[in-house]
Design a protein around this motif. Structure first.
Motif, PDB file in Angstrom:
ATOM      1  N   PRO A  45     -26.026  43.109  71.709  1.00 63.96           N
ATOM      2  CA  PRO A  45     -26.164  42.204  72.997  1.00 63.96           C
ATOM      3  C   PRO A  45     -24.765  41.903  73.318  1.00 63.96           C
ATOM      4  O   PRO A  45     -23.956  41.347  72.339  1.00 63.96           O
ATOM      5  N   ILE A  46     -24.366  42.105  74.530  1.00 67.54           N
ATOM      6  CA  ILE A  46     -22.942  41.652  74.941  1.00 67.54           C
ATOM      7  C   ILE A  46     -23.336  40.855  76.329  1.00 67.54           C
ATOM      8  O   ILE A  46     -23.966  41.585  77.261  1.00 67.54           O
ATOM      9  N   VAL A  47     -23.111  39.606  76.560  1.00 62.49           N
ATOM     10  CA  VAL A  47     -23.613  38.785  77.603  1.00 62.49           C
ATOM     11  C   VAL A  47     -22.467  38.041  78.247  1.00 62.49           C
ATOM     12  O   VAL A  47     -21.082  38.012  77.694  1.00 62.49           O
ATOM     13  N   VAL A  48     -22.875  37.398  79.569  1.00 64.98           N
ATOM     14  CA  VAL A  48     -21.809  36.398  80.175  1.00 64.98           C
ATOM     15  C   VAL A  48     -21.894  35.052  79.378  1.00 64.98           C
ATOM     16  O   VAL A  48     -23.082  34.531  78.995  1.00 64.98           O
ATOM     17  N   GLY A  49     -20.884  34.578  78.872  1.00 62.68           N
ATOM     18  CA  GLY A  49     -20.652  33.451  78.332  1.00 62.68           C
ATOM     19  C   GLY A  49     -20.037  32.472  79.208  1.00 62.68           C
ATOM     20  O   GLY A  49     -19.009  32.726  79.977  1.00 62.68           O
ATOM     21  N   GLU A  50     -20.289  30.921  78.937  1.00 61.24           N
ATOM     22  CA  GLU A  50     -19.384  29.963  79.468  1.00 61.24           C
ATOM     23  C   GLU A  50     -18.690  29.020  78.447  1.00 61.24           C
ATOM     24  O   GLU A  50     -19.246  28.728  77.524  1.00 61.24           O
ATOM     25  N   VAL A  51     -17.328  28.994  78.575  1.00 60.36           N
ATOM     26  CA  VAL A  51     -16.635  28.187  77.633  1.00 60.36           C
ATOM     27  C   VAL A  51     -16.618  26.693  77.823  1.00 60.36           C
ATOM     28  O   VAL A  51     -16.449  26.204  78.894  1.00 60.36           O
ATOM     29  N   LEU A  52     -17.528  26.053  76.958  1.00 55.60           N
ATOM     30  CA  LEU A  52     -17.882  24.491  76.986  1.00 55.60           C
ATOM     31  C   LEU A  52     -16.660  23.838  76.798  1.00 55.60           C
ATOM     32  O   LEU A  52     -16.422  22.793  77.192  1.00 55.60           O
ATOM     33  N   ASP A  53     -15.890  24.185  75.456  1.00 54.68           N
ATOM     34  CA  ASP A  53     -15.064  23.575  74.938  1.00 54.68           C
ATOM     35  C   ASP A  53     -14.157  24.194  73.918  1.00 54.68           C
ATOM     36  O   ASP A  53     -14.768  25.285  73.407  1.00 54.68           O
ATOM     37  N   PHE A  54     -12.982  23.741  73.539  1.00 52.28           N
ATOM     38  CA  PHE A  54     -12.301  24.436  72.647  1.00 52.28           C
ATOM     39  C   PHE A  54     -11.322  23.413  71.974  1.00 52.28           C
ATOM     40  O   PHE A  54     -10.799  22.681  72.460  1.00 52.28           O
ATOM     41  N   VAL A  55     -11.049  23.782  70.715  1.00 61.88           N
ATOM     42  CA  VAL A  55      -9.917  23.034  70.201  1.00 61.88           C
ATOM     43  C   VAL A  55      -8.760  24.022  69.503  1.00 61.88           C
ATOM     44  O   VAL A  55      -9.043  24.755  68.792  1.00 61.88           O
ATOM     45  N   GLU A  56      -7.686  23.578  69.791  1.00 59.78           N
ATOM     46  CA  GLU A  56      -6.552  24.489  69.326  1.00 59.78           C
ATOM     47  C   GLU A  56      -6.016  23.922  68.137  1.00 59.78           C
ATOM     48  O   GLU A  56      -5.909  22.886  67.760  1.00 59.78           O
ATOM     49  N   GLU A  57      -5.804  24.914  66.987  1.00 57.03           N
ATOM     50  CA  GLU A  57      -5.613  24.749  65.755  1.00 57.03           C
ATOM     51  C   GLU A  57      -4.603  25.427  65.271  1.00 57.03           C
ATOM     52  O   GLU A  57      -4.724  26.696  65.089  1.00 57.03           O
ATOM     53  N   PRO A  58      -3.372  24.820  64.998  1.00 55.06           N
ATOM     54  CA  PRO A  58      -2.148  25.616  64.420  1.00 55.06           C
ATOM     55  C   PRO A  58      -2.473  26.202  62.868  1.00 55.06           C
ATOM     56  O   PRO A  58      -3.107  25.313  62.270  1.00 55.06           O
ATOM     57  N   GLN A  59      -2.077  27.348  62.462  1.00 55.21           N
ATOM     58  CA  GLN A  59      -2.223  27.878  61.428  1.00 55.21           C
ATOM     59  C   GLN A  59      -0.990  28.021  60.502  1.00 55.21           C
ATOM     60  O   GLN A  59       0.091  27.622  60.975  1.00 55.21           O
ATOM     61  N   SER A  60      -1.065  28.164  59.151  1.00 54.41           N
ATOM     62  CA  SER A  60       0.072  28.055  58.335  1.00 54.41           C
ATOM     63  C   SER A  60       1.111  29.378  58.704  1.00 54.41           C
ATOM     64  O   SER A  60       2.324  29.204  58.336  1.00 54.41           O
ATOM     65  N   ASN A  61       0.545  30.550  59.311  1.00 51.42           N
ATOM     66  CA  ASN A  61       1.282  31.396  59.370  1.00 51.42           C
ATOM     67  C   ASN A  61       2.082  31.386  60.548  1.00 51.42           C
ATOM     68  O   ASN A  61       2.788  32.288  61.304  1.00 51.42           O
ATOM     69  N   GLY A  62       1.821  30.136  61.463  1.00 54.47           N
ATOM     70  CA  GLY A  62       2.362  30.195  62.990  1.00 54.47           C
ATOM     71  C   GLY A  62       1.670  30.323  64.082  1.00 54.47           C
ATOM     72  O   GLY A  62       2.034  30.055  65.167  1.00 54.47           O
ATOM     73  N   LYS A  63       0.417  30.801  63.705  1.00 56.91           N
ATOM     74  CA  LYS A  63      -0.441  31.306  64.931  1.00 56.91           C
ATOM     75  C   LYS A  63      -1.307  29.974  65.217  1.00 56.91           C
ATOM     76  O   LYS A  63      -1.659  29.404  64.360  1.00 56.91           O
ATOM     77  N   ILE A  64      -1.627  29.958  66.404  1.00 62.66           N
ATOM     78  CA  ILE A  64      -2.671  29.017  66.920  1.00 62.66           C
ATOM     79  C   ILE A  64      -3.846  29.451  67.492  1.00 62.66           C
ATOM     80  O   ILE A  64      -3.749  30.663  68.334  1.00 62.66           O
ATOM     81  N   ILE A  65      -4.776  29.178  66.833  1.00 61.23           N
ATOM     82  CA  ILE A  65      -6.139  29.831  67.211  1.00 61.23           C
ATOM     83  C   ILE A  65      -7.055  28.707  67.810  1.00 61.23           C
ATOM     84  O   ILE A  65      -6.710  27.412  67.951  1.00 61.23           O
ATOM     85  N   ARG A  66      -8.010  29.187  68.838  1.00 61.93           N
ATOM     86  CA  ARG A  66      -9.054  28.282  69.240  1.00 61.93           C
ATOM     87  C   ARG A  66     -10.217  28.181  69.022  1.00 61.93           C
ATOM     88  O   ARG A  66     -10.870  29.309  68.545  1.00 61.93           O
ATOM     89  N   TRP A  67     -10.909  27.237  68.247  1.00 58.02           N
ATOM     90  CA  TRP A  67     -12.234  26.932  68.017  1.00 58.02           C
ATOM     91  C   TRP A  67     -13.100  26.807  69.207  1.00 58.02           C
ATOM     92  O   TRP A  67     -12.950  25.585  69.783  1.00 58.02           O
ATOM     93  N   CYS A  68     -13.733  27.602  69.561  1.00 61.09           N
ATOM     94  CA  CYS A  68     -14.548  27.496  70.744  1.00 61.09           C
ATOM     95  C   CYS A  68     -15.964  27.254  70.657  1.00 61.09           C
ATOM     96  O   CYS A  68     -16.474  27.672  70.002  1.00 61.09           O
ATOM     97  N   GLN A  69     -16.527  26.664  71.834  1.00 60.09           N
ATOM     98  CA  GLN A  69     -17.786  26.313  71.970  1.00 60.09           C
ATOM     99  C   GLN A  69     -18.215  27.061  73.237  1.00 60.09           C
ATOM    100  O   GLN A  69     -17.977  26.701  74.143  1.00 60.09           O
ATOM    101  N   VAL A  70     -19.023  28.178  73.051  1.00 62.01           N
ATOM    102  CA  VAL A  70     -19.539  29.018  74.190  1.00 62.01           C
ATOM    103  C   VAL A  70     -20.893  29.145  74.160  1.00 62.01           C
ATOM    104  O   VAL A  70     -21.619  29.487  73.459  1.00 62.01           O
ATOM    105  N   ARG A  71     -21.461  28.641  75.401  1.00 60.59           N
ATOM    106  CA  ARG A  71     -22.733  28.963  75.790  1.00 60.59           C
ATOM    107  C   ARG A  71     -23.086  30.406  76.130  1.00 60.59           C
ATOM    108  O   ARG A  71     -22.428  31.086  77.054  1.00 60.59           O
TER     109      ARG A  71
END
Length: 839
Positions: A45-71
């Motif tokens: 399954p590959i579907v259309v999703g809607e980004v409800l919210d996300f939180v940006e989280e810096p990592q120890s390796n310098g990378k920033i990831i987003r923890w997203c809530q997607v409908r």
């Protein structure tokens, strides 16, 4: 040619559920060979999703990831993977915003690679799926961020199947298009062929184009070809159309991206994608210009000496006088039919577009593309022949799509030139049946020719057929017969193994050449095939007996600029093979080659004849002039032996190769051809002084055998002793006679030795020849067994000892008869060479 099935279905009726394999099978019936099937290799399954919210989280390796809530499913419904409607997903991209619609690959889906998607723990979260980029979906090369549907102009309900929405459920068949069927480099052509194969209704995509009225005030175009190739003007038709007010920033719709991708073309920008799309659809290459960058009107002409052009690939090219150009008041702006220029390309600032759809001479375009090593999708079609009747419709189709997708306004069009007409071909009654071998009725012939688009008129003599404009390959009645056989069905032609006519086979020359090769291979030599291209120095070294200058044939378009000459000798190739094998550890070599050498005459007329045009069969006089200018091309045989001919073994010392081995190989060649060759002391500047023999046949020198000159062997990193021989194989074959088998003698043989003292400068072969002739028919075998120079023999003389065997076919010889024959041989040798029996 790759053909997406959804695109094909727009112009020919495909039964729902038709598989790519079934389409391939249908096209094979009409002669289009299947190659492959292409898909996007994605599974839901590959579907259309809607980004409800996300939180940006810096990592120890310098990378920033987003923890997203997607409908990924409407409220209150399960997601397509059976999970909750809202999924938590880890994403490394940062180019999206809350509220964006994205493509979500849920656990259980598979992306191209294959790359299966599953819920996994990463960066301290369980990522329940993945938000995909265009490249991860197989839609393009963009991997800088995830795919936002708003950039494609798409809005769909959350949970919608994204595979169907983006056209990722489509598949494309790939077929092999032969050079004579260029019309099949288009959806239009393949759809027509599928209709021929299945009887499905065909809808011509040309009819979708909204052709505008031609205006006299439209963009000015002039065709000015003052140096046509083969008498054909470089451009027969040149249609233009102007579209104003386009928005180049608009996204290419996903259905077009998907079709272009399946067809093997990368999506670049909306305006460029539209021109490529119409080229694939109709088979007519299209070029778009930024109208505001043009200066003055367009002139189609040949290049002038010294002109240069920077093409779309950012390479500056020096033009040839044969190149057909598109120019404006500044000069060249494109290589006609091959590639446009960088100065007028459509880009992000383009607002007004000039569309070009022209018909160019195939030979002119093919030569330009090869000259500049610049193959393109456009040149691939033009050099095979493009329908000259659709240029105006193709320009209109591009304008139509630019208005629809880029928001422009179409202006009036213009067209210069006229499509050439086709000449009727007479197909006599019964000709198809006689040629193909299968009964074809007049109705079947008429219907088949009408189906391919021909204008068919019945006459008392047969059918007069005017081929359709998109089939430039139909020129002869045989071409029409092939079309009838193709459409009526190849399956009706029986598979019958032809019977070889009696009395045929290999010619005498072919048989003897094969016999020579078999004998040499049977003696332990290895046959090689070397390149016929050498340097001028190699031709002087081995193609000249005394090292004097010799005429050579230079190749105009040599594969390697360092070896541009055709060989005068086979030895450079054999030596190159030997050096390569020596470098890889093979120290004992016994090689031979049979091949042509090229020996132009001094002051010859090589290349002076004028090349005929390719439009018609050359006259006999033209062919005779060309043949007269060709160099002599005799077939030679050459051998090379180095290392040990007998390997070292317990109780056996190694035996090194030398001149005797080269002479043995020459004797084997002569034996296989049924001739006797003679050897005499010779001289060749590339061979060892004193260890070189002339190879003679009937008194004429036909080659040389010897050991490679030590200085040359050292220069080429070869062993000091390299035995070689080369001779004129054609001369050997011309003199050859069938080998007669004689019955073995049943009476005892009488053997005797004969020692003759002769001057040192007298060749042993002359003495041997005289002894053989003097001993007459009783002599069965003679061999030189000793050459003595020393005590008991004067310093200017030598003693040659021969072993003789005598036999009579009808009686036992007495010792007196054998001695009498021996002395007769010695007497004749004394008369001719001054030889005396050694006391």
């Amino acid at each position: 040619m790759r053909v997406p099935l959804s695109w094909l279905a727009e112009y020919v009726e495909l039964v729902p559920g038709t598989t790519p394999e079934e389409v391939h099978a249908a096209l094979v019936k009409v002669g289009l060979e299947e190659e492959d099937v292409h898909t996007f290799e994605v599974q839901g399954p590959i579907v259309v999703g809607e980004v409800l919210d996300f939180v940006e989280e810096p990592q120890s390796n310098g990378k920033i990831i987003r923890w997203c809530q997607v409908r990924v499913a409407p409220d209150g419904e399960q997601a397509a993977d059976g999970g909750e409607a809202v999924h938590g997903i880890v994403c490394g991209a940062r180019n999206f915003f809350v509220g964006d619609q994205v493509v979500v690959t849920l656990p259980g889906s598979v992306l191209p690679g294959p790359f299966p998607i599953a819920a996994r723990k990463t960066y301290g979260h369980v990522s329940d799926g993945m938000i995909a980029s265009a490249r991860e979906l197989g839609l393009g090369e963009d991997h800088d961020g995830i795919l936002r549907l708003s950039t494609l102009g798409i809005e769909a309900p959350v949970g919608t199947d994204a595979i169907a929405l983006l056209g990722l459920d489509d598949a494309a068949i790939e077929i092999n298009v032969t050079p004579d069927r260029g019309y099949a480099f288009s959806i239009r052509g393949v759809a027509r062929e599928y209709a021929h194969a299945t009887g499905a209704r065909f809808r011509d995509p040309v009819e979708r184009a909204e052709v505008a009225d031609v205006s006299g005030d439209a963009f000015p175009v002039e065709i000015r070809d003052e140096a046509p190739i083969r008498g054909k003007i470089g451009a027969s038709v040149f249609a233009t159309r102007i579209v104003r007010g386009v928005d180049p920033s608009r996204p290419t719709p996903p259905w077009m991206i998907a079709r272009l991708k399946l067809a093997g073309i990368r999506s670049l920008s909306l305006l460029v994608d539209i021109t490529n799309y119409v080229m694939l659809e109709l088979g007519q290459p299209i070029h778009g210009y930024d109208l505001d960058r043009l200066q003055g009107g367009i002139v189609v002409r040949r290049a002038q000496p010294g002109e240069q052009l920077t093409t779309l690939d950012e390479k500056e090219r020096t033009l040839d006088a044969e190149d057909l150009l598109i120019t404006d008041d500044r000069g060249p702006i494109g290589l006609a039919g091959v590639m446009g220029g960088a100065d007028t390309e459509m880009g992000e600032s383009t607002r007004n577009v000039l569309i070009e759809a022209a018909n160019f001479d195939p030979v002119s375009i093919a030569r330009t593309a090869r000259r500049h090593k610049l193959p393109s999708e456009a040149s691939k079609r033009f050099e095979r022949g493009v329908d000259p009747q659709i240029a105006e419709a193709a320009a209109a189709r591009v304008a139509q799509l630019m208005v629809e997708l880029a928001g422009g306004t179409a202006d009036t069009g213009s067209i210069v030139g006229e499509a050439p007409g086709r000449t009727a071909i007479l197909l006599p009654h019964g000709f198809v049946t006689a040629l193909v071998g299968v009964e074809a009725t007049d109705d079947e012939v008429h219907d088949a020719l009408a189906e391919i688009g021909g204008a068919v008129t019945g006459t008392d003599a047969g059918f007069e057929v005017v081929p359709p404009s998109w089939r430039p390959d139909l020129q002869l009645k045989q071409d029409l017969a092939e079309e009838v056989a193709r459409l009526v069905g190849y399956h009706r032609i029986p598979s019958v193994l032809p019977v070889a006519p009696p009395g045929r086979g290999l010619t005498r020359s072919q048989r003897l050449r094969k016999q020579v090769a078999d004998v040499l291979a049977g003696a332990g030599a290895t046959e090689v095939l070397a390149f016929p291209f050498v340097t001028a120095d190699e031709n002087l070294r081995f193609g000249s007996v005394d090292g004097a200058s010799v005429p050579q044939v230079k190749v105009a378009n040599a594969l390697d600029a360092s070896t541009p000459y055709l060989r005068r000798s086979l030895l450079p190739g054999l030596i190159d093979v030997a050096r390569r094998n020596l470098s890889r550890g093979f120290t004992d070599l016994d090689l031979f080659e049979l091949g042509l050498v090229f020996l132009p005459a001094v002051g010859g007329t090589l290349g002076s004849a004028e090349l005929p045009v390719g439009a018609a069969l050359p006259a006999d006089a033209a062919l005779a002039a060309l043949n007269a200018g060709l160099p002599a091309q005799p077939r030679h045989a050459a051998v090379l032996v180095l290392g040990d001919v007998v390997d070292k073994a317990p109780g056996q010392l190694p035996v090194a190769a030398g001149l005797a081995d080269a002479l043995d190989r020459v004797r084997e060649i002569a034996f296989a051809a049924g001739v006797e060759v003679e050897f005499a002391q010779g001289s060749h500047h590339a061979l060892h002084p004193g260890r070189t023999a002339e190879i003679r046949l009937g008194g004429a020198v036909i080659g040389y055998a010897g050991e490679l000159h030590p200085a040359i062997a050292d220069e080429l990193d070869l062993p000091r002793v390299v035995a070689v021989a080369e001779l004129d194989l054609d001369a050997v074959i011309a003199a050859g006679e069938p080998i007669e088998a004689h019955a073995l003698g049943t009476f005892p043989a009488a053997t005797q030795d004969l020692s003759l003292v002769v001057a040192r400068d007298v060749p042993a072969a002359e003495v041997e020849r005289a002894v053989r002739e003097g001993a007459d028919e009783l002599l069965e075998h003679l061999a030189l067994v000793d050459d003595y120079r020393g005590a008991g023999v004067a310093g200017d003389r030598k003693s040659l000892t021969f072993a003789l065997r005598f036999r009579a076919p009808d009686r036992t010889l007495t010792a007196a008869e054998a001695s009498e024959a021996k002395l007769a041989g010695a007497a004749l040798a004394g008369e001719r060479t001054g030889a005396a029996i050694r006391e």
